[in-house]
Design a protein around this motif. Structure first.
Motif, PDB file in Angstrom:
ATOM      1  N   ALA A   1       8.045  79.136  70.841  1.00  9.58           N
ATOM      2  CA  ALA A   1       9.413  78.625  70.926  1.00  9.58           C
ATOM      3  C   ALA A   1       9.720  77.709  69.744  1.00  9.58           C
ATOM      4  CB  ALA A   1       9.618  77.885  72.246  1.00  9.58           C
ATOM      5  N   LEU A   2       8.756  76.901  69.344  1.00 10.96           N
ATOM      6  CA  LEU A   2       8.933  76.022  68.198  1.00 10.96           C
ATOM      7  C   LEU A   2       9.112  76.834  66.916  1.00 10.96           C
ATOM      8  CD1 LEU A   2       9.034  73.166  67.058  1.00 10.96           C
ATOM      9  CD2 LEU A   2       6.544  73.224  66.904  1.00 10.96           C
ATOM     10  N   ALA A   3       8.329  77.886  66.772  1.00  4.19           N
ATOM     11  CA  ALA A   3       8.465  78.739  65.590  1.00  4.19           C
ATOM     12  C   ALA A   3       9.844  79.398  65.548  1.00  4.19           C
ATOM     13  CB  ALA A   3       7.366  79.797  65.582  1.00  4.19           C
ATOM     14  N   GLU A   4      10.331  79.827  66.703  1.00  3.53           N
ATOM     15  CA  GLU A   4      11.664  80.440  66.764  1.00  3.53           C
ATOM     16  C   GLU A   4      12.744  79.423  66.410  1.00  3.53           C
ATOM     17  OE1 GLU A   4      14.697  82.537  69.974  1.00  3.53           O
ATOM     18  OE2 GLU A   4      12.583  82.303  70.496  1.00  3.53           O
ATOM     19  N   ALA A   5      12.636  78.219  66.967  1.00  3.45           N
ATOM     20  CA  ALA A   5      13.608  77.164  66.665  1.00  3.45           C
ATOM     21  C   ALA A   5      13.558  76.786  65.188  1.00  3.45           C
ATOM     22  CB  ALA A   5      13.352  75.943  67.543  1.00  3.45           C
ATOM     23  N   SER A   6      12.365  76.758  64.633  1.00  2.00           N
ATOM     24  CA  SER A   6      12.212  76.444  63.216  1.00  2.00           C
ATOM     25  C   SER A   6      12.908  77.496  62.354  1.00  2.00           C
ATOM     26  CB  SER A   6      10.723  76.366  62.867  1.00  2.00           C
ATOM     27  OG  SER A   6      10.551  76.152  61.491  1.00  2.00           O
ATOM     28  N   GLY A   7      12.770  78.755  62.742  1.00  2.80           N
ATOM     29  CA  GLY A   7      13.445  79.830  62.010  1.00  2.80           C
ATOM     30  C   GLY A   7      14.958  79.692  62.080  1.00  2.80           C
ATOM     31  N   LYS A   8      15.468  79.335  63.254  1.00  2.00           N
ATOM     32  CA  LYS A   8      16.916  79.143  63.398  1.00  2.00           C
ATOM     33  C   LYS A   8      17.382  77.957  62.560  1.00  2.00           C
ATOM     34  CE  LYS A   8      17.364  81.217  67.972  1.00  2.00           C
ATOM     35  NZ  LYS A   8      17.660  80.979  69.389  1.00  2.00           N
TER      36      LYS A   8
ATOM     37  N   ARG B   1      15.968  76.839  59.849  1.00  2.00           N
ATOM     38  CA  ARG B   1      15.901  77.259  58.447  1.00  2.00           C
ATOM     39  C   ARG B   1      17.138  78.080  58.074  1.00  2.00           C
ATOM     40  NH1 ARG B   1      11.694  77.607  55.004  1.00  2.00           N
ATOM     41  NH2 ARG B   1      10.271  77.222  56.715  1.00  2.00           N
ATOM     42  N   ALA B   2      17.561  78.981  58.964  1.00  2.00           N
ATOM     43  CA  ALA B   2      18.746  79.800  58.697  1.00  2.00           C
ATOM     44  C   ALA B   2      19.990  78.917  58.587  1.00  2.00           C
ATOM     45  CB  ALA B   2      18.927  80.853  59.791  1.00  2.00           C
ATOM     46  N   PHE B   3      20.101  77.895  59.473  1.00  2.00           N
ATOM     47  CA  PHE B   3      21.229  76.981  59.411  1.00  2.00           C
ATOM     48  C   PHE B   3      21.250  76.229  58.076  1.00  2.00           C
ATOM     49  CE2 PHE B   3      22.838  72.641  59.847  1.00  2.00           C
ATOM     50  CZ  PHE B   3      24.158  72.902  60.179  1.00  2.00           C
ATOM     51  N   VAL B   4      20.092  75.727  57.663  1.00  2.00           N
ATOM     52  CA  VAL B   4      20.016  74.983  56.404  1.00  2.00           C
ATOM     53  C   VAL B   4      20.394  75.890  55.234  1.00  2.00           C
ATOM     54  CG1 VAL B   4      18.423  73.841  54.800  1.00  2.00           C
ATOM     55  CG2 VAL B   4      18.392  73.250  57.228  1.00  2.00           C
ATOM     56  N   GLU B   5      19.933  77.143  55.250  1.00  2.00           N
ATOM     57  CA  GLU B   5      20.289  78.069  54.170  1.00  2.00           C
ATOM     58  C   GLU B   5      21.795  78.313  54.139  1.00  2.00           C
ATOM     59  OE1 GLU B   5      17.791  81.461  54.850  1.00  2.00           O
ATOM     60  OE2 GLU B   5      15.999  80.428  54.094  1.00  2.00           O
ATOM     61  N   GLN B   6      22.408  78.463  55.327  1.00  2.00           N
ATOM     62  CA  GLN B   6      23.866  78.633  55.376  1.00  2.00           C
ATOM     63  C   GLN B   6      24.570  77.378  54.876  1.00  2.00           C
ATOM     64  OE1 GLN B   6      24.634  79.627  59.448  1.00  2.00           O
ATOM     65  NE2 GLN B   6      24.194  81.796  59.157  1.00  2.00           N
ATOM     66  N   TRP B   7      24.051  76.207  55.275  1.00  2.00           N
ATOM     67  CA  TRP B   7      24.644  74.952  54.823  1.00  2.00           C
ATOM     68  C   TRP B   7      24.569  74.844  53.305  1.00  2.00           C
ATOM     69  CZ3 TRP B   7      27.946  71.426  55.351  1.00  2.00           C
ATOM     70  CH2 TRP B   7      27.888  70.276  54.572  1.00  2.00           C
ATOM     71  N   LEU B   8      23.425  75.148  52.713  1.00  2.00           N
ATOM     72  CA  LEU B   8      23.276  75.053  51.264  1.00  2.00           C
ATOM     73  C   LEU B   8      24.206  76.030  50.551  1.00  2.00           C
ATOM     74  CD1 LEU B   8      19.407  74.616  51.003  1.00  2.00           C
ATOM     75  CD2 LEU B   8      21.175  72.867  50.663  1.00  2.00           C
ATOM     76  N   ASP B   9      24.397  77.211  51.139  1.00  2.00           N
ATOM     77  CA  ASP B   9      25.314  78.187  50.554  1.00  2.00           C
ATOM     78  C   ASP B   9      26.744  77.652  50.589  1.00  2.00           C
ATOM     79  OD1 ASP B   9      25.963  80.795  49.453  1.00  2.00           O
ATOM     80  OD2 ASP B   9      26.817  81.259  51.432  1.00  2.00           O
ATOM     81  N   LEU B  10      27.130  77.092  51.732  1.00  2.00           N
ATOM     82  CA  LEU B  10      28.462  76.499  51.853  1.00  2.00           C
ATOM     83  C   LEU B  10      28.628  75.342  50.874  1.00  2.00           C
ATOM     84  CD1 LEU B  10      31.197  76.175  53.313  1.00  2.00           C
ATOM     85  CD2 LEU B  10      30.016  74.701  54.940  1.00  2.00           C
ATOM     86  N   GLN B  11      27.610  74.508  50.803  1.00  2.00           N
ATOM     87  CA  GLN B  11      27.657  73.351  49.914  1.00  2.00           C
ATOM     88  C   GLN B  11      27.832  73.795  48.451  1.00  2.00           C
ATOM     89  OE1 GLN B  11      24.039  71.063  49.616  1.00  2.00           O
ATOM     90  NE2 GLN B  11      25.188  69.151  49.631  1.00  2.00           N
ATOM     91  N   ALA B  12      27.167  74.865  48.073  1.00  2.00           N
ATOM     92  CA  ALA B  12      27.268  75.355  46.697  1.00  2.00           C
ATOM     93  C   ALA B  12      28.670  75.877  46.389  1.00  2.00           C
ATOM     94  CB  ALA B  12      26.236  76.460  46.460  1.00  2.00           C
ATOM     95  N   ASN B  13      29.391  76.314  47.411  1.00  2.00           N
ATOM     96  CA  ASN B  13      30.724  76.877  47.199  1.00  2.00           C
ATOM     97  C   ASN B  13      31.856  75.858  47.314  1.00  2.00           C
ATOM     98  OD1 ASN B  13      30.135  79.656  46.691  1.00  2.00           O
ATOM     99  ND2 ASN B  13      29.459  79.780  48.812  1.00  2.00           N
ATOM    100  N   ILE B  14      31.569  74.634  47.709  1.00  2.80           N
ATOM    101  CA  ILE B  14      32.627  73.628  47.875  1.00  2.80           C
ATOM    102  C   ILE B  14      33.412  73.400  46.577  1.00  2.80           C
ATOM    103  CG2 ILE B  14      33.026  71.156  48.272  1.00  2.80           C
ATOM    104  CD1 ILE B  14      31.070  71.345  50.623  1.00  2.80           C
ATOM    105  N   PRO B  15      32.788  73.285  45.393  1.00  2.00           N
ATOM    106  CA  PRO B  15      33.597  73.108  44.179  1.00  2.00           C
ATOM    107  C   PRO B  15      34.596  74.244  43.957  1.00  2.00           C
ATOM    108  CG  PRO B  15      31.306  72.571  43.745  1.00  2.00           C
ATOM    109  CD  PRO B  15      31.358  73.175  45.109  1.00  2.00           C
ATOM    110  N   ALA B  16      34.197  75.471  44.259  1.00  2.00           N
ATOM    111  CA  ALA B  16      35.125  76.593  44.104  1.00  2.00           C
ATOM    112  C   ALA B  16      36.287  76.468  45.088  1.00  2.00           C
ATOM    113  CB  ALA B  16      34.395  77.918  44.318  1.00  2.00           C
ATOM    114  N   TYR B  17      36.012  76.020  46.321  1.00  2.00           N
ATOM    115  CA  TYR B  17      37.078  75.816  47.300  1.00  2.00           C
ATOM    116  C   TYR B  17      38.046  74.737  46.815  1.00  2.00           C
ATOM    117  CZ  TYR B  17      34.016  78.366  50.559  1.00  2.00           C
ATOM    118  OH  TYR B  17      33.225  79.308  51.166  1.00  2.00           O
ATOM    119  N   LEU B  18      37.515  73.674  46.237  1.00  2.00           N
ATOM    120  CA  LEU B  18      38.366  72.601  45.726  1.00  2.00           C
ATOM    121  C   LEU B  18      39.258  73.100  44.589  1.00  2.00           C
ATOM    122  CD1 LEU B  18      35.890  69.577  45.702  1.00  2.00           C
ATOM    123  CD2 LEU B  18      37.863  69.919  47.207  1.00  2.00           C
TER     124      LEU B  18
END
Length: 186
Positions: free
Chosen positions: A102-109, A111-128
């Protein structure tokens, strides 16, 4: 000084009985592994097993060779000696393995959230840049300009988030701020 003798473990007959009971319990906990599933796994390792073979081992109607017991323990993901102990030891170990999965599954989720966050964060200047270009094409009221500047400032704060603590602080701040429609009186 006298030496302390180790307490005797269960007898061979008791260990075999424990193995049979624990094998059945562990098999059922292993993602609902059926007797047929276990037989197929044993066949894949060079043993000649059928569902009935597993059933007879579990019920005590068939003898069990040491190499078969070792293979079954390996398939079930448990050390052989744990299967020969009382059921509480196997249940505890199975619980630990379940929590680890269960911990490994939560860790994977996470990690996916952080990757999505970093992708969003990288696109903020373009949105601005996009928002600034769209708003430059029309005349803004003073209130529109204030709201836009507040939005730009908020996006810049979000873009600067570089840790989980900073993200949590920003989320807490965002929940305290009024919503956009409340600012406009709507």
């Amino acid at each position: 000084m006298g030496q302390t003798e180790a307490a005797p473990g269960p007898s061979g007959a008791q260990q075999l009985k424990n193995f049979r009971e624990n094998m059945k319990a562990a098999r059922r906990r292993a993602d609902g592994m059926t007797q047929t599933d276990l037989a197929n796994a044993m066949n894949a390792r060079g043993h000649v097993f059928r569902q009935q073979t597993v059933q007879k081992i579990e019920s005590g109607d068939r003898s069990l060779q040491f190499d078969e017991a070792a293979e079954i323990a390996d398939i079930l993901g448990l050390p052989l000696d744990r299967l020969t102990q009382g059921s509480s030891a196997v249940e505890s170990l199975s619980d630990i393995y379940g929590h680890a999965a269960a911990l490994a599954e939560a860790s994977g989720k996470a990690r996916a959230f952080v990757e999505q966050w970093l992708d969003l964060q990288a696109n903020i200047p373009a949105y601005l840049r996009l928002a600034a270009g769209v708003d430059a094409k029309r005349e803004l009221t003073e209130r529109d300009r204030e709201v836009f500047e507040e939005a730009v400032s908020a996006l810049q704060r979000w873009a600067a988030i570089d840790s989980a603590d900073a993200l949590l602080a920003q989320l807490q701040l965002a929940h305290r701020l009024p919503r956009h429609d409340e600012q406009r009186g709507g």
